[in-house]
Design an enzyme around this catalytic site. Structure first.
Site, PDB file in Angstrom:
ATOM      1  CB  SER A  20      -0.964  -0.032   1.183  1.00 40.92           C
ATOM      2  OG  SER A  20      -1.911   1.000   1.091  1.00 40.92           O
ATOM      3  CG  ASP A  31      -6.486  -2.920  -3.630  1.00 42.15           C
ATOM      4  OD1 ASP A  31      -7.214  -2.348  -2.796  1.00 42.15           O
ATOM      5  OD2 ASP A  31      -5.267  -2.720  -3.715  1.00 42.15           O
ATOM      6  CG  HIS A  36      -5.391  -2.379   0.076  1.00 42.40           C
ATOM      7  ND1 HIS A  36      -4.738  -1.960  -1.073  1.00 42.40           N
ATOM      8  CD2 HIS A  36      -4.824  -1.673   1.103  1.00 42.40           C
ATOM      9  CE1 HIS A  36      -3.838  -1.045  -0.757  1.00 42.40           C
ATOM     10  NE2 HIS A  36      -3.861  -0.865   0.542  1.00 42.40           N
TER      11      HIS A  36
END
Length: 556
Positions: free
Chosen positions: A211, A446, A484
């Site tokens: 991320s 995601d 994610h």
């Protein structure tokens, strides 16, 4: 459900023969002096702007599995060996800016390597380097237990309860530290500590982040190409300015009648699976070709009849919201590296259950209630991040009504932030020339960031350097059905060993084996194997440009 044999026959990804524990092969092993406690304590003190606050020898710890956690891997506290825990900070230039805090973990038995851990979100939390890196198998020894020096930072600010996570961005130095300087400063401080503790610098240095941490990894490859030998960037939020604006736009269309309730989210998820699940020849509740599914799924088929509403259909406002989520966000001017847009989100994983604060649409996009101003804790994470980013990062007006915000009024600031935060420079020639190796992983379900941003970036590197040249040092993998943070379908694979083998042995990763792991204390249950698809460049890949709803499959 398919048998293990049939599923394995359908895999597009295998990594065979990876050692569970890396020894000293390929790197120079070292140990702390006989009196490790004395050596450790002797590291405390000051060196210009770098201040070592404490240095203490830690006893070995055992594996622990928590009942709950913010992510699947967040429940795991791995066993670690005896090591020297160093806490320190780097003084700011601006007295109003916070210091850059860091932690460095020095194992008594060192394999000559180091791993820097990336952060997440807007950071503001000290990354200890004691947990599992991104995508890491739960049953593997931690990098520290394998003999790596590990370390991390808070990126130069500390988030406090009750405060917006973007508050620090009102200070220029704090924001620049968050953008890139903190990770370079801490990397250099860690090298100095390793030299003092072991009498030598690390032989090989690695960076692993997910991320925001994935963005940090690509930032290091682009800005500081001589600093790391191997980098793993999972679901990187590289087109950062675009993400904040696209996330805010997707929130704005759900403020009124466009908000979608949990039952309707399941309705959409079921419709996506009906349209696309069996396209891969199996009925496994997994959309293995989410790229083609973008074209195959038509949200309009869920439209309510005239005058109707309810959990089993979507209104015009709700369909508009879904279309907005899927659509490209366009800027009226060009940002860093020639980009003027952000790719829309794809399909699949809409109703992925929440793991801690994360999951599918309800966690990232919709929340438990329509967007509020200021953002409320029960709003979607994209709104909390995006609307707060508009107020504190771009407009720098905490009281701004986000519904009145116009990008044209803040062009200069957007360009400034883009030059700092958007890790979209495709010229990785210096990183490649000095022998650097890069692995990227995108999760195709995601909703925190669009996986197509990372795919587009990788393809821009190929255009800049050439496909054959890019394949010499970089790989991109995609994981269908994974959200994610790793929920949904599995994406657990030992990327650290893959990087080490590539950097130190010249063994480039090809197909990667992925197995689903469920946290069941005291052991980890491995239930089935799943696909992790290399993008692109292998025989089963069929593609045009991603923006044209290209299709690919990785089944043999």
């Amino acid at each position: 459900m398919e048998t293990m044999t049939l599923i394995r026959a359908r895999l597009c990804a295998w990594l065979v023969g990876t050692a569970a524990v890396l020894g000293a092969t390929g790197a120079f092993a070292a140990t702390l002096a006989e009196d490790a406690d004395t050596v450790c304590k002797g590291l405390a003190g000051d060196a210009d702007a770098v201040k070592i606050d404490t240095a203490t020898l830690q006893t070995a710890s055992q594996l622990a599995v928590a009942e709950r956690g913010p992510t699947p891997s967040g429940r795991i506290t791995p066993a670690n060996p005896v090591f020297c825990k160093v806490l320190g900070h780097i003084e700011p230039v601006d007295p109003k800016a916070p210091p850059v805090k860091f932690q460095v973990n020095l194992p008594v038995e060192w394999n000559g390597r180091s791993v820097q851990y990336g952060g997440g979100g807007f950071n503001g939390v000290l990354i200890t380097g004691l947990g599992l890196p991104p995508a890491y198998p739960f049953d593997k020894p931690s990098p520290l237990a394998r003999g790596f020096v590990t370390y991390g930072t808070d990126s130069g600010h500390e988030s406090k309860p009750g405060e917006p996570p973007q508050l620090f961005a009102l200070n220029d130095e704090a924001f620049e530290n968050f953008a890139h300087r903190a990770y370079k400063k801490v990397r250099d401080a860690a090298v100095g500590l390793m030299q003092r503790a072991y009498g030598k610098k690390p032989d090989k240095m690695y960076f692993m982040g997910s991320s925001e941490g994935g963005r940090e990894g690509l930032t290091m490859a682009q800005r500081y190409p001589d600093d790391f030998d191997g980098i793993f960037a999972r679901v990187p939020v590289i087109n950062w300015v675009g993400l904040q604006h696209a996330g805010t736009r997707s929130g704005l269309v759900t403020m009124g009648e466009g908000w979608i309730n949990p039952a309707q989210v399941k309705l959409v998820g079921d419709a996506v699976r009906t349209a696309c699940d069996k396209a891969d020849g199996s009925d496994d509740a997994l959309v293995q070709d989410p790229v083609a599914c973008r074209a195959a799924f038509k949200v309009e088929t869920l439209r309510c009849a005239d005058g109707k509403s309810g959990d089993q259909c979507l209104t015009d406002a709700q369909i508009k919201a879904v279309d907005t989520l899927h659509a490209t966000y366009k800027f009226p001017f060009t940002l860093a590296n020639g980009l003027d847009d952000y790719p829309g989100w794809g399909v699949s994983g809409e109703d992925t259950p929440a793991i801690g604060p994360t999951g599918g649409w309800m966690a990232w996009w919709l929340g438990a209630a329509p967007p509020a101003q200021p953002p409320a804790p029960n709003n979607g994470i994209a709104w909390i991040y995006g609307a707060g980013g508009i107020q504190y990062v771009f407009a720098r007006d905490p009281k701004l009504d986000v519904t009145t915000y116009k990008v044209e009024d803040h062009k200069a600031r957007l360009l400034e932030v883009s030059s700092l935060m958007d890790s979209t420079d495709p010229d990785l020639s210096r990183f490649r020339a000095r022998g650097g190796r890069l692995i990227m992983l995108e999760h195709m379900a995601d909703y925190a960031q669009s996986p197509y941003a990372g795919i587009r970036y990788f393809e821009s590197v190929e255009r800049k350097l050439g496909k054959a040249e890019t394949a010499e040092f970089a790989r991109l993998y995609t994981a269908p059905g994974v959200d994610h943070v790793g929920s949904g379908a599995p994406a657990n694979v030992d990327m650290l060993s893959a990087l080490v083998d590539w950097v130190e042995k010249g063994t480039a990763p090809g197909d990667l084996e992925v197995t689903e792991q469920k946290v069941e204390a005291p052991s980890f249950a491995v239930t089935r194997a799943m696909p992790l698809c290399r993008w692109p460049g292998w025989p089963h890949y069929k593609s045009g440009p991603v923006t044209e709803a290209a299709s690919f499959t990785c089944a043999p």
